[in-house]
Design an enzyme around this catalytic site. Structure first.
Site, PDB file in Angstrom:
ATOM      1  N   GLY A  47     -28.539  11.660  73.648  1.00  0.00           N
ATOM      2  CA  GLY A  47     -28.205  12.254  72.347  1.00  0.00           C
ATOM      3  C   GLY A  47     -27.139  11.435  71.641  1.00  0.00           C
ATOM      4  N   HIS A  48     -26.073  11.090  72.371  1.00  0.00           N
ATOM      5  CA  HIS A  48     -25.024  10.270  71.760  1.00  0.00           C
ATOM      6  C   HIS A  48     -25.574   8.904  71.329  1.00  0.00           C
ATOM      7  CE1 HIS A  48     -22.657  12.917  74.582  1.00  0.00           C
ATOM      8  NE2 HIS A  48     -21.973  13.093  73.477  1.00  0.00           N
ATOM      9  N   ASP A  97     -24.232  20.310  67.551  1.00  0.00           N
ATOM     10  CA  ASP A  97     -23.057  21.129  67.240  1.00  0.00           C
ATOM     11  C   ASP A  97     -23.057  21.374  65.731  1.00  0.00           C
ATOM     12  OD1 ASP A  97     -21.680  21.237  69.930  1.00  0.00           O
ATOM     13  OD2 ASP A  97     -21.875  19.086  69.670  1.00  0.00           O
ATOM     14  N   ALA A 156     -31.133  15.582  69.938  1.00  0.00           N
ATOM     15  CA  ALA A 156     -32.006  14.959  70.932  1.00  0.00           C
ATOM     16  C   ALA A 156     -32.333  15.992  72.011  1.00  0.00           C
ATOM     17  CB  ALA A 156     -31.319  13.738  71.542  1.00  0.00           C
ATOM     18  N   LEU A 167     -30.133  18.093  74.629  1.00  0.00           N
ATOM     19  CA  LEU A 167     -29.277  17.315  75.519  1.00  0.00           C
ATOM     20  C   LEU A 167     -27.821  17.713  75.282  1.00  0.00           C
ATOM     21  CD1 LEU A 167     -30.807  13.717  75.432  1.00  0.00           C
ATOM     22  CD2 LEU A 167     -31.458  15.707  76.812  1.00  0.00           C
ATOM     23  N   ARG A 225     -22.761  19.261  78.987  1.00  0.00           N
ATOM     24  CA  ARG A 225     -22.559  20.432  79.852  1.00  0.00           C
ATOM     25  C   ARG A 225     -23.820  20.781  80.654  1.00  0.00           C
ATOM     26  NH1 ARG A 225     -18.885  22.197  75.451  1.00  0.00           N
ATOM     27  NH2 ARG A 225     -16.789  22.320  76.351  1.00  0.00           N
TER      28      ARG A 225
END
Lengths: 282, 282
Positions: free
Chosen positions: B37-38, B151, B177, B185, B188
């Protein structure tokens, strides 16, 4: 003539042009009702940078509902003339909708240096100050910004928030400008009647006497009490504070001595309906 | 190799050099424990700007004392390798003393969009987020900054504070993602046992079902209740919220219809000790 702009876009375009030409820029944030004290800030900035921008915005967020937001003196034409007389290059005079558009939701709050003195007397004051000054610094992106020591706690709050938010600007404090009798210049002095104006000099006089007494060995508490008594005798109806404090973080000093090298005497007191503040190196 | 810097001074020097060379810069703020995701945020930034900077800082100010600050997954060497694998130019990895030096006293607070949902469940969360993101944007001075829609409320809070403080940066939201089964994703997800990981897919499935039901004419309240029931049946021990909301300001929708054109379904629920969040365009 000093050019007047009212939008952040115009402000940034002008500052960008100066910076691209290699000229450093100084910002002098004000609430208008300019006097020689403000002009001394412009002159100080001119000794350090090539271009000066004064902002005039009476910030509603730093007034409580019962305070003097509506009565606060305003006069843009005269402000612009005064700025022109000292060669200030730009006046940024945004309206409330440019500064706080619909939906505005953000407040910058500080703990510590913002809490005693003015923070205790005016709980929303420094949140309003920190928010508008941060916005002005981000809007104008100056190399330096000049604030008067007249509002000493405000200066320390601005130093703190500038450091905390990593704003790339040098904060410069300028000495308080005073009338011939010693009264600190303030836009709010315009509220004073002739009799009150004559009595007001008791404030700087009581402060000088307290500092001299402490330097001669008097206890801090005793000198503070004597200062408050002198103000009452001169006709002040209430003293909000008359305190020796640490000059950096404004924490209380011990009762017997000015601790370390740096102390400051800060005072706020009411003469009729007018609240005067002052501070001096102690 | 992706270069690593730990001070604001080094960060600014590198960004300044790129800008002076005419290269636009994108910032991707993260708390590390990087996953695909990042990396998709870095790739999105690379389609818009010449240079990308990822920051990794596990921000103590956005964790409450009882939350998982100490347990939050950390691994800089792996993070740096992953950033290198997608051609990220710089990793800014400050220590806590660089971000919050002694005496740090400032918090940026929002009303409105920060108050419901995550703001209700985690009262100090968005103050911590707004403070650190504002600092990162002022530190790095990027042209764009990319945040994941994962988020979503955080993204809306950051859009708001960026507008309110006049920060000269474009905020870009990137699609969430997802794993093959649809789970969003998240760093956590590493907390989940194999059984919990299998059950977790009920979250996106319940959300897709609720959106389909409402689009087919079901009442919003009924679809929300059915979604919560589905999560309970799948083994989620608590649902913090499962709400259709206005996609901009996250205010409540009327009970019968998605008002206007833009709505968003947002959910947060606990699987064992792990709190999962997700959101989808509705």
């Amino acid at each position: 003539m000093t050019r007047i702009v009212r939008t952040v876009a115009e402000l940034r375009e002008q500052v960008r042009a100066w910076k691209d030409a290699g000229e450093r820029v100084g910002l002098i944030p004000t609430m208008g009702a300019l006097h020689d004290g403000h002009l001394s800030l412009v002159r100080l900035a001119q000794t350090k940078v090539a271009r000066t921008v004064a902002s005039v915005f009476v910030n509603p967020k730093q007034f409580a509902p019962h305070e003097d937001f509506d009565a606060y003196p305003r006069g843009e034409a005269r402000d612009a003339e005064l700025l022109d007389s000292v060669g200030c290059d730009l006046l940024f005079a945004p309206g409330p909708a440019e500064m706080y558009p619909q939906g505005f939701s953000t407040t910058i709050n500080l703990t510590g240096v913002s809490e005693p003195l003015e923070g205790a007397a005016r709980p929303q004051f420094f949140g309003g100050v920190a928010t508008v000054v941060t916005k002005l610094l981000i809007q104008a992106q100056p190399d330096i910004a000049v604030f008067g020591e007249k509002d000493y706690q405000q200066l320390q709050v601005i130093r703190r928030v500038t450091r905390d938010l990593d704003l790339p600007v040098e904060i410069v404090g300028a000495p308080t400008a005073r009338a011939q009798d010693g009264l600190a210049l303030s836009s709010r002095n315009a509220y004073l009647s002739p009799e009150e104006r004559a009595a007001a000099v008791a404030l700087p006089n009581a402060m000088k006497a307290a500092i001299a007494a402490v330097q001669a060995g008097e206890r801090v508490e005793t000198a503070e009490a004597a200062g408050k008594a002198a103000l009452a005798a001169a006709g002040f109806r209430q003293v909000d504070y008359f305190d020796f404090r640490d000059a950096d973080d404004l924490s209380r000093l011990g009762p017997d001595a000015l601790h370390g090298a740096k102390a400051r005497l800060l005072a706020a007191a009411w003469l009729g309906k007018t609240r005067l503040i002052d501070n001096m190196d102690a």
